[in-house]
Design a protein around this motif. Structure first.
Motif, PDB file in Angstrom:
ATOM      1  N   GLY A  23      33.652  58.829  76.351  1.00  0.00           N
ATOM      2  CA  GLY A  23      34.977  59.243  76.829  1.00  0.00           C
ATOM      3  C   GLY A  23      36.072  58.473  76.106  1.00  0.00           C
ATOM      4  O   GLY A  23      37.061  59.047  75.622  1.00  0.00           O
ATOM      5  N   VAL A  24      35.849  57.145  75.996  1.00  0.00           N
ATOM      6  CA  VAL A  24      36.844  56.297  75.308  1.00  0.00           C
ATOM      7  C   VAL A  24      36.939  56.704  73.839  1.00  0.00           C
ATOM      8  O   VAL A  24      38.038  56.870  73.287  1.00  0.00           O
ATOM      9  N   MET A  25      35.788  56.893  73.204  1.00  0.00           N
ATOM     10  CA  MET A  25      35.788  57.193  71.768  1.00  0.00           C
ATOM     11  C   MET A  25      36.486  58.535  71.472  1.00  0.00           C
ATOM     12  O   MET A  25      37.348  58.621  70.595  1.00  0.00           O
ATOM     13  N   LEU A  26      36.118  59.545  72.253  1.00  0.00           N
ATOM     14  CA  LEU A  26      36.727  60.864  72.002  1.00  0.00           C
ATOM     15  C   LEU A  26      38.215  60.866  72.362  1.00  0.00           C
ATOM     16  O   LEU A  26      39.029  61.517  71.698  1.00  0.00           O
ATOM     17  N   GLY A  27      38.550  60.118  73.406  1.00  0.00           N
ATOM     18  CA  GLY A  27      39.961  59.982  73.787  1.00  0.00           C
ATOM     19  C   GLY A  27      40.754  59.308  72.682  1.00  0.00           C
ATOM     20  O   GLY A  27      41.917  59.668  72.400  1.00  0.00           O
ATOM     21  N   MET A  28      40.095  58.329  72.034  1.00  0.00           N
ATOM     22  CA  MET A  28      40.751  57.617  70.923  1.00  0.00           C
ATOM     23  C   MET A  28      41.031  58.589  69.764  1.00  0.00           C
ATOM     24  O   MET A  28      42.138  58.618  69.215  1.00  0.00           O
ATOM     25  N   ILE A  29      39.994  59.414  69.437  1.00  0.00           N
ATOM     26  CA  ILE A  29      40.182  60.360  68.316  1.00  0.00           C
ATOM     27  C   ILE A  29      41.299  61.354  68.655  1.00  0.00           C
ATOM     28  O   ILE A  29      42.203  61.618  67.855  1.00  0.00           O
ATOM     29  N   MET A  30      41.240  61.869  69.877  1.00  0.00           N
ATOM     30  CA  MET A  30      42.254  62.858  70.315  1.00  0.00           C
ATOM     31  C   MET A  30      43.650  62.227  70.341  1.00  0.00           C
ATOM     32  O   MET A  30      44.639  62.877  69.975  1.00  0.00           O
ATOM     33  N   GLY A  31      43.713  60.981  70.756  1.00  0.00           N
ATOM     34  CA  GLY A  31      45.012  60.291  70.882  1.00  0.00           C
ATOM     35  C   GLY A  31      45.629  59.973  69.524  1.00  0.00           C
ATOM     36  O   GLY A  31      46.848  60.067  69.358  1.00  0.00           O
ATOM     37  N   LEU A  32      44.797  59.588  68.569  1.00  0.00           N
ATOM     38  CA  LEU A  32      45.343  59.173  67.265  1.00  0.00           C
ATOM     39  C   LEU A  32      45.694  60.357  66.368  1.00  0.00           C
ATOM     40  O   LEU A  32      46.521  60.226  65.474  1.00  0.00           O
ATOM     41  N   THR A  33      45.060  61.499  66.583  1.00  0.00           N
ATOM     42  CA  THR A  33      45.308  62.652  65.702  1.00  0.00           C
ATOM     43  C   THR A  33      46.357  63.593  66.317  1.00  0.00           C
ATOM     44  O   THR A  33      46.561  63.584  67.535  1.00  0.00           O
ATOM     45  N   PRO A  34      47.022  64.401  65.488  1.00  0.00           N
ATOM     46  CA  PRO A  34      47.996  65.359  66.033  1.00  0.00           C
ATOM     47  C   PRO A  34      47.331  66.316  67.032  1.00  0.00           C
ATOM     48  O   PRO A  34      46.169  66.705  66.845  1.00  0.00           O
TER      49      PRO A  34
END
Lengths: 167, 587
Positions: A23-34
């Motif tokens: 959850g943290v990892m995917l949230g990080m990817i979603m958060g950092l990308t447009p």
């Protein structure tokens, strides 16, 4: 308050540490990308279809979205240097002429740079998150649950709703 | 496997993505409207309203209805408004955020129209000319003679200063050189010494040689002093030559200043000078706005500098193309028809290649208006082009309007003066160009078959009103200057001179006495310096005469020759020798 309640619920739930860490990892990817892009749809699909913890995903998304204020120029410059590299031009050109390539919007410097940056970061975030969740549950969970603030939160209406939703 | 999959999540995925897509599509018109308003407001600096937005997917096009751009200088008016803007946009470049419009149609464009409610202004605008000059019509503001003399750049003051400075310079030189001249006693002494040497009877050659040596030394002394006198004479001559025209200028200066300043006493010269701007400026400015409105389109395109764009790209990223679209600019309108409405008459302008990156397309934006006879004018032709680059705008434009019929045009409506153009014909031509954002150009507006009505409320404005009412023809010259986005127009005509003459013929008693006072004070300014300089000049002339006398006497001293004495002695010796030889030969 809501975010704290979500986090507490997730940490104290029976979800495996991997679920939380993903959850943290995917949230990080979603958060950092447009937000708008094919990668977002894929991440959303993984998060919803697979049993990834939604609370840690949303929390990480909020946290890493905030970090883009600082990281965007650096990530855009990564994309810029890759897209303007003469050695890679033929690869980008063939990708550009494919439907998949057009859909990924890789030819946007920030999209490419941030996606690449977050994918490199992903395994580290995944492992660190998993370790932290395990360590929390072993060392701090009982102590935290005794805190007056946590007891207050647990008795709050919002926590009750999350509790119900989780069941 | 079942442990990994969350089946309700699949439904949630389709619901969430469907919802996001629905929001984007259903509210697409709203997003377009928001984006257009935000972008236009950031460039114009004032409120922008768009009544309605609609779109089509195939071909992809957008239509904006009821577009109003508030004028930041006059928020109760729209700088420009359009009934409808429709654009056919190419979809492929749009994926790269490049807006390439094949056909743009703008209809019902109108300038300076009243808004329903005052628009918000985000950037302050320059105060209107009318407000800046409003006080000029008030005769209470007439300055006193002393104020006029203090404020005006007078020729008299300048001439006095220059004459005094020149006089001081020459006077110092002449005094110094005069002090260095040989005294009368010294000249007398030279004279005596020359006479003594030349008149002596030398008995032998030795004495003669000694006398010659003495005489040469004396000649050198005299020559040195003569050089001093010559220098003084040259300096005096220079001073005379330099001072003569200055004194003539000084004597003429009060008369010139009087001619210049009498307008200030007769009325407010500022008001007279600006009557053309006051009375015709607003309408002429409005007209020029129409003619030069192409630049209003170009100005917002420059709003975002390269630095700002680079900064934005560094944060938000940029789109890199790997096909033909790479060569396209970010914004390009290939063809546009813009229809401007004026007094129910529609004027069509045709545009090609509207962009802010001309270097990418390699050609300028060109626009053209060619309107034949209408109910309002005989002909209107306008041609122009512009090219935007890092240095700014480079543009050219010329126009030619023939026989525009004007009727009931309120020119000025102020408490102290109001004027209406009842009827007339306007013809105008001109040329303007822009180089690196600096505008320059000239134009003229010839008004003929004029019928003006004007009313004043005091002595000054009554005279102006009377002059205006009597006008049948008037040519207004326009100077176009300033920078892009802040155009500066100045107007002039012979109306100002006509008014000044009329004003002088309508002087009140107070004004006449002020004029006498002005003349008296101007003459008083030169009396002192002129008197002092005159007396000094006569002294210089006396000195020059004296120096002339000394110079001729010294010259005669130098001319006297000891050689004649030597020659005489030589002859005596020759004779003696001859006698001796004769005696020896014949005895």
């Amino acid at each position: 308050m809501q975010l704290l309640a979500k986090l507490l619920k997730a940490l104290n739930s029976d979800d495996s540490p991997w679920q939380l860490a993903f959850g943290v990892m995917l949230g990080m990817i979603m958060g950092l990308t447009p937000f708008l892009g094919l990668h977002s749809i894929i991440i959303l699909f993984i998060v919803l279809f697979l049993r990834v913890n939604l609370s840690t995903f949303l929390l990480a998304y909020a946290l890493f979205s905030g970090l883009t204020l600082m990281l965007n120029p650096m990530m855009a410059s990564i994309g810029e240097s890759l897209l303007t590299s003469a050695n890679l031009t033929s690869m980008w050109t063939s990708l550009y002429n494919s439907t998949f390539g057009q859909l990924t919007q890789f030819y946007h410097t920030l999209t490419l740079g941030s996606l690449l940056f977050s994918l490199i970061l992903a395994p580290f975030i995944l492992i660190i998150s998993k370790i932290l969740v395990v360590q929390y549950r072993v060392r701090f969970m009982q102590w935290v649950n005794k805190l007056k603030l946590v007891q207050f939160l647990k008795s709050s209406r919002i926590y009750q709703i999350y509790q119900t939703l989780g069941e | 496997m079942q442990k990994l999959i969350r089946w309700p999540g699949l439904i949630a995925f389709f619901v969430v993505t469907g919802l996001i897509a629905a929001i984007l599509i259903v509210f697409l018109d709203f997003w377009i409207k928001l984006a257009a308003i935000k972008s236009l407001e950031s460039t114009t600096g004032a409120e922008v309203n768009i009544a309605q937005v609609s779109h089509t997917f195939s071909p992809f096009g957008v239509s904006l209805t009821g577009v109003q751009l508030t004028d930041p200088a006059t928020p109760s008016q729209n700088q420009v408004q359009a009934d409808e803007i429709t654009a056919q946009i190419e979809l492929t470049p749009l994926l790269l955020r490049k807006v390439i419009i094949d056909d743009l149609t703008v209809s019902g464009v109108q300038f300076a129209q009243l808004r329903e409610s005052e628009g918000a202004v985000y950037r302050t605008a320059k105060a209107a000319i009318k407000e800046e000059l409003q006080q000029a019509f008030d005769p209470k503001n007439l300055p006193s003679v002393d104020e006029i003399l203090a404020k005006s750049p007078l020729k008299t003051t300048k001439a006095v200063e220059e004459t005094q400075a020149a006089y001081k310079k020459h006077s110092e030189i002449l005094k110094q050189k005069y002090a260095e001249l040989p005294s009368k006693d010294a000249l007398e002494n030279y004279k005596k010494r020359v006479e003594a040497i030349t008149n002596m009877d030398y008995k032998n050659p030795l004495e003669l040689a000694k006398a010659k040596e003495e005489f040469d030394a004396l000649r050198a002394e005299i020559k040195a002093d003569k050089a001093k006198i010559t220098e003084f004479k040259d300096a005096a001559s220079d001073a005379k030559n330099d001072m003569a025209p200055r004194l003539a200028e000084l004597k003429a200066a009060p008369g010139d200043d009087y001619a210049q300043l009498q307008g200030l006493i007769a009325g407010d010269e500022g008001a007279i000078k600006d009557v053309t701007t006051m009375v015709f400026g607003e309408k002429a400015g409005e007209f020029s706005q129409y003619v030069l409105s192409a630049y209003d389109l170009a100005a917002p395109m420059l709003a975002k500098s390269k630095e700002e764009q680079a900064e934005e790209e560094a944060y938000n990223g940029r789109w890199v193309a790997f096909d033909d679209t790479a060569a396209l600019p970010d914004f390009l309108v290939r063809n546009a028809d813009v229809s401007v409405t004026w007094r129910n008459e529609s004027v069509l302008s045709v545009w090609h290649d509207i962009t802010n990156e001309h270097e990418k397309i390699g050609r300028p934006t060109i626009f053209k208006v060619d309107s034949s006879a209408s109910s309002l004018w005989q002909s209107l032709k306008l041609n122009g082009d512009f090219w935007l680059n890092d240095a700014g705008v480079k543009a050219n434009q010329d126009w030619n309007l023939r026989g525009l019929a004007l009727s009931d045009v309120s020119l000025l409506n102020q408490e102290k003066l109001s004027s209406t153009l009842l009827k007339g014909l306007l013809s105008s031509s001109g040329r303007a160009s822009i180089d690196k954002n600096v505008i320059s150009g000239t134009g003229n507006a010839a008004l003929s078959q004029l019928d003006l009505s004007a009313t004043g409320s005091n002595n000054l404005t009554n005279v102006i009103a009377e002059t205006l009412s009597g006008l049948s023809n008037l040519t207004i010259n326009t100077d176009i200057g300033g920078i892009l986005g802040d155009m500066d127009l100045s107007f002039s005509s012979d109306l100002d001179k006509q008014l000044a003459k009329v004003m002088l013929n309508n002087l009140t008693g107070d004004q006449s006495s002020k004029l006498s006072e002005l003349k008296h004070k101007l003459n008083a300014k030169i009396e002192g310096p002129l008197g002092a300089t005159d007396s000094e000049m006569s002294q210089w002339l006396d000195w020059e005469k004296l120096a002339d006398g000394d110079l001729s006497s010294m010259q005669s001293m130098l001319d006297s020759k000891l050689n004649s004495v030597v020659d005489k002695k030589k002859e005596e010796l020759t004779d003696k020798l001859k006698d001796k030889l004769k005696g020896k030969l014949f005895n």
